[in-house]
Scaffold this motif. Structure first.
Motif, mmCIF file in Angstrom:
data_model
loop_
_atom_site.group_PDB
_atom_site.id
_atom_site.type_symbol
_atom_site.label_atom_id
_atom_site.label_comp_id
_atom_site.label_asym_id
_atom_site.label_seq_id
_atom_site.Cartn_x
_atom_site.Cartn_y
_atom_site.Cartn_z
ATOM 1 N N GLU A 212 0.895 -1.081 -0.020
ATOM 2 C CA GLU A 212 0.008 0.057 0.200
ATOM 3 C C GLU A 212 0.925 1.237 0.133
ATOM 4 N N GLU A 213 2.073 1.205 0.572
ATOM 5 C CA GLU A 213 2.794 2.168 0.681
ATOM 6 C C GLU A 213 3.450 2.746 -0.686
ATOM 7 N N GLU A 214 3.904 1.631 -1.327
ATOM 8 C CA GLU A 214 4.201 1.779 -2.820
ATOM 9 C C GLU A 214 3.359 2.114 -3.785
ATOM 10 N N LYS A 215 2.052 1.809 -3.520
ATOM 11 C CA LYS A 215 0.993 2.120 -4.540
ATOM 12 C C LYS A 215 0.643 3.835 -4.110
ATOM 13 N N HIS A 216 0.623 4.143 -2.824
ATOM 14 C CA HIS A 216 0.320 5.558 -2.436
ATOM 15 C C HIS A 216 1.504 6.389 -2.991
ATOM 16 N N PHE A 217 2.798 5.914 -3.014
ATOM 17 C CA PHE A 217 3.869 6.700 -3.446
ATOM 18 C C PHE A 217 3.580 6.950 -4.947
ATOM 19 N N CYS A 218 3.493 5.894 -5.724
ATOM 20 C CA CYS A 218 3.314 5.707 -7.300
ATOM 21 C C CYS A 218 2.053 6.736 -7.614
ATOM 22 N N LYS A 219 1.012 6.776 -6.736
ATOM 23 C CA LYS A 219 -0.124 7.765 -7.179
ATOM 24 C C LYS A 219 0.278 9.158 -7.037
ATOM 25 N N LYS A 220 0.800 9.524 -6.124
ATOM 26 C CA LYS A 220 1.491 10.937 -5.735
ATOM 27 C C LYS A 220 2.485 11.383 -6.689
ATOM 28 N N GLN A 221 3.672 10.494 -6.875
ATOM 29 C CA GLN A 221 4.478 10.682 -8.018
ATOM 30 C C GLN A 221 4.121 11.116 -9.369
ATOM 31 N N GLU A 222 3.054 10.210 -9.707
ATOM 32 C CA GLU A 222 2.851 10.193 -11.298
ATOM 33 C C GLU A 222 1.648 11.182 -11.278
ATOM 34 N N ALA A 223 0.979 11.896 -10.179
ATOM 35 C CA ALA A 223 0.174 12.970 -10.229
ATOM 36 C C ALA A 223 1.035 14.478 -10.417
ATOM 37 N N TYR A 224 2.037 14.463 -9.577
ATOM 38 C CA TYR A 224 2.841 15.787 -9.511
ATOM 39 C C TYR A 224 3.726 15.858 -10.484
ATOM 40 N N ARG A 225 4.247 14.813 -11.061
ATOM 41 C CA ARG A 225 5.010 15.009 -12.334
ATOM 42 C C ARG A 225 4.184 15.472 -13.491
ATOM 43 N N LYS A 226 3.216 15.400 -13.527
ATOM 44 C CA LYS A 226 2.325 15.897 -14.663
ATOM 45 C C LYS A 226 2.201 17.460 -14.540
ATOM 46 N N ASP A 227 2.942 18.192 -13.583
ATOM 47 C CA ASP A 227 2.853 19.655 -13.708
ATOM 48 C C ASP A 227 3.455 19.971 -14.835
ATOM 49 N N VAL A 228 4.820 19.427 -15.534
ATOM 50 C CA VAL A 228 5.405 19.777 -16.638
ATOM 51 C C VAL A 228 4.409 19.583 -17.889
ATOM 52 N N GLU A 229 3.652 18.488 -17.961
ATOM 53 C CA GLU A 229 2.692 18.199 -18.916
ATOM 54 C C GLU A 229 1.594 19.235 -19.025
ATOM 55 N N ARG A 230 1.091 19.904 -17.813
ATOM 56 C CA ARG A 230 0.156 20.905 -17.844
ATOM 57 C C ARG A 230 0.523 22.151 -18.402
ATOM 58 N N CYS A 231 2.086 22.325 -18.108
ATOM 59 C CA CYS A 231 2.826 23.373 -18.604
ATOM 60 C C CYS A 231 2.866 23.301 -20.200
ATOM 61 N N PHE A 232 3.161 22.094 -20.908
ATOM 62 C CA PHE A 232 3.389 22.178 -22.386
ATOM 63 C C PHE A 232 1.974 22.241 -22.925
ATOM 64 N N CYS A 233 0.873 21.878 -22.224
ATOM 65 C CA CYS A 233 -0.578 22.010 -22.870
ATOM 66 C C CYS A 233 -0.847 23.601 -22.764
ATOM 67 N N ILE A 234 -0.688 24.356 -21.732
ATOM 68 C CA ILE A 234 -0.812 25.502 -21.819
ATOM 69 C C ILE A 234 -0.061 26.516 -22.716
ATOM 70 N N LEU A 235 1.090 26.151 -22.780
ATOM 71 C CA LEU A 235 1.903 26.984 -23.889
ATOM 72 C C LEU A 235 1.334 26.704 -25.161
ATOM 73 N N GLN A 236 0.758 25.258 -25.535
ATOM 74 C CA GLN A 236 0.261 25.304 -26.961
ATOM 75 C C GLN A 236 -1.176 25.738 -27.175
ATOM 76 N N SER A 237 -1.641 25.863 -26.094
ATOM 77 C CA SER A 237 -2.985 26.420 -26.331
ATOM 78 C C SER A 237 -3.134 28.040 -26.248
ATOM 79 N N ARG A 238 -2.161 28.518 -25.431
ATOM 80 C CA ARG A 238 -1.832 30.019 -25.539
ATOM 81 C C ARG A 238 -1.274 30.491 -26.619
#
Length: 344
Positions: A212-238
């Motif tokens: 459960e600890e590993e699953k929790h870590f993966c969930k948080k890491q995979e969610a927070y590393r999407k910050d750069v993906e959001r940045c790419f989407c905002i760049l392309q839309s703007r």
């Protein structure tokens, strides 16, 4: 507009050879911004700006290069101690002490790539592309941008050519110290996806989580590393010019366009982002990690006093220190400790 007019007389309204007044600064900059924001062709700006195709392209190229010259030093700077403290505070609230941001790459299609270069720039999709490597924080502010690698390369080749850790290896970056599970770490890290190497400066997810600890870590890491993906989407839309295929022929012109769009994006983020609107609850962390400490200069291990930076280079005198710091950045052992420490 005022800064550009003071920097280059090209933007000012002047009298031509026939004693007629030339184009206004508003006309020239409107044409450049319409091509960036709406991906308008140069001849499409004629109806609004009333200038020819060659003049519109000249305005675009000058605008992008001078935006980088005037504002790149501040809006494309590496994080200073104040910036690092704010970023590390957000990483601490998320349950990742020592996290600075997330890193990833994106491809920009090159529609008018020269035929002789098409093989080097064509990637897995069969179309010529150019790669942008960027590091973004939670507010989608871009702190590192490396653009120009051919699309046939992968993220590891881009990492090998980029200067993302140049200041850390050179010994001129602020020192970051934090404790996790009674272990002291002296380098901040970025969240990355699976293709990146197992270095101490990258924290990746766990491929096959079981507990459960590993699953929790993966969930948080995979969610927070999407910050750069959001940045790419905002760049392309703007900036629609980044969303569609690049129509210019010279690589240096495309680089100026990409960097200027990132600078303008950072300007908007700095002007509009409000930190209090995105306050997150503190993660319930079993480790109870202390807040990371940022030093503007290295600290002596015995006295705790800041010391002067030691010169590091690739010459014979400073090569050992250079290799030690490079090994510290690329350490596999420290990466494993990061994973073990942060997944609890």
């Amino acid at each position: 507009m005022e800064d550009l007019c003071n920097h280059d007389s090209f933007w000012r309204q002047k009298v031509d050879a026939t004693r007629k007044m030339g184009l206004l600064p508003e006309q020239k900059m409107t044409g450049a911004l319409r091509m960036l924001a709406y991906d308008a062709a140069a001849n499409q700006c004629d109806e609004i700006t009333r200038m020819g195709t060659s003049t519109a392209l000249k305005c675009l190229k000058k605008f992008c290069r001078q935006i980088e010259l005037l504002y790149g030093g501040w809006f494309l700077r590496s994080p200073n101690p104040a910036d690092l403290y704010r970023l590390l505070n957000r990483g601490h609230r998320r349950g990742f002490p020592g996290m600075i941001g997330s890193i990833d790459c994106i491809h920009w299609e090159w529609k008018n790539c020269p035929t002789g270069w098409a093989g080097a720039y064509s990637g897995r999709k069969g179309r010529p592309t150019i790669i942008l490597e960027a590091m973004a924080s939670h507010d989608t502010h871009v702190w590192h941008a490396f653009f120009g690698t051919p699309g046939a390369q992968n993220d590891l080749n881009v990492l090998g050519a980029s200067n993302v850790f140049e200041r850390v290896i050179g010994g001129i970056a602020p020192l970051v110290e934090f404790d996790v599970n009674n272990k002291r770490y002296t380098n901040g890290y970025y969240l990355a996806d699976g293709i990146y190497p197992r270095w101490s400066t990258f924290v990746k997810t766990i491929s096959n989580p079981r507990t459960e600890e590993e699953k929790h870590f993966c969930k948080k890491q995979e969610a927070y590393r999407k910050d750069v993906e959001r940045c790419f989407c905002i760049l392309q839309s703007r900036w629609a010019i980044l969303r569609h295929g690049a129509r210019l022929f010279k690589l240096e012109d495309l680089r100026a366009i990409m960097i200027s769009c990132i600078i303008l994006h950072n300007m908007i983020v700095q002007d509009e982002f409000v930190e209090e609107e995105f306050v997150e609850p503190i993660e319930n962390d079993l480790m109870n990690p202390s807040m990371a400490t940022v030093y503007d200069r290295p600290v002596h291990p015995d006295t705790g006093e800041p010391i002067q930076f030691e010169p590091v280079g690739r010459d014979g005198q400073n090569l050992p220190r250079f290799m030690d710091r490079e090994f510290q950045v690329e350490s596999l052992v420290m990466h494993n400790w990061n994973i073990d420490g942060n997944r609890v």
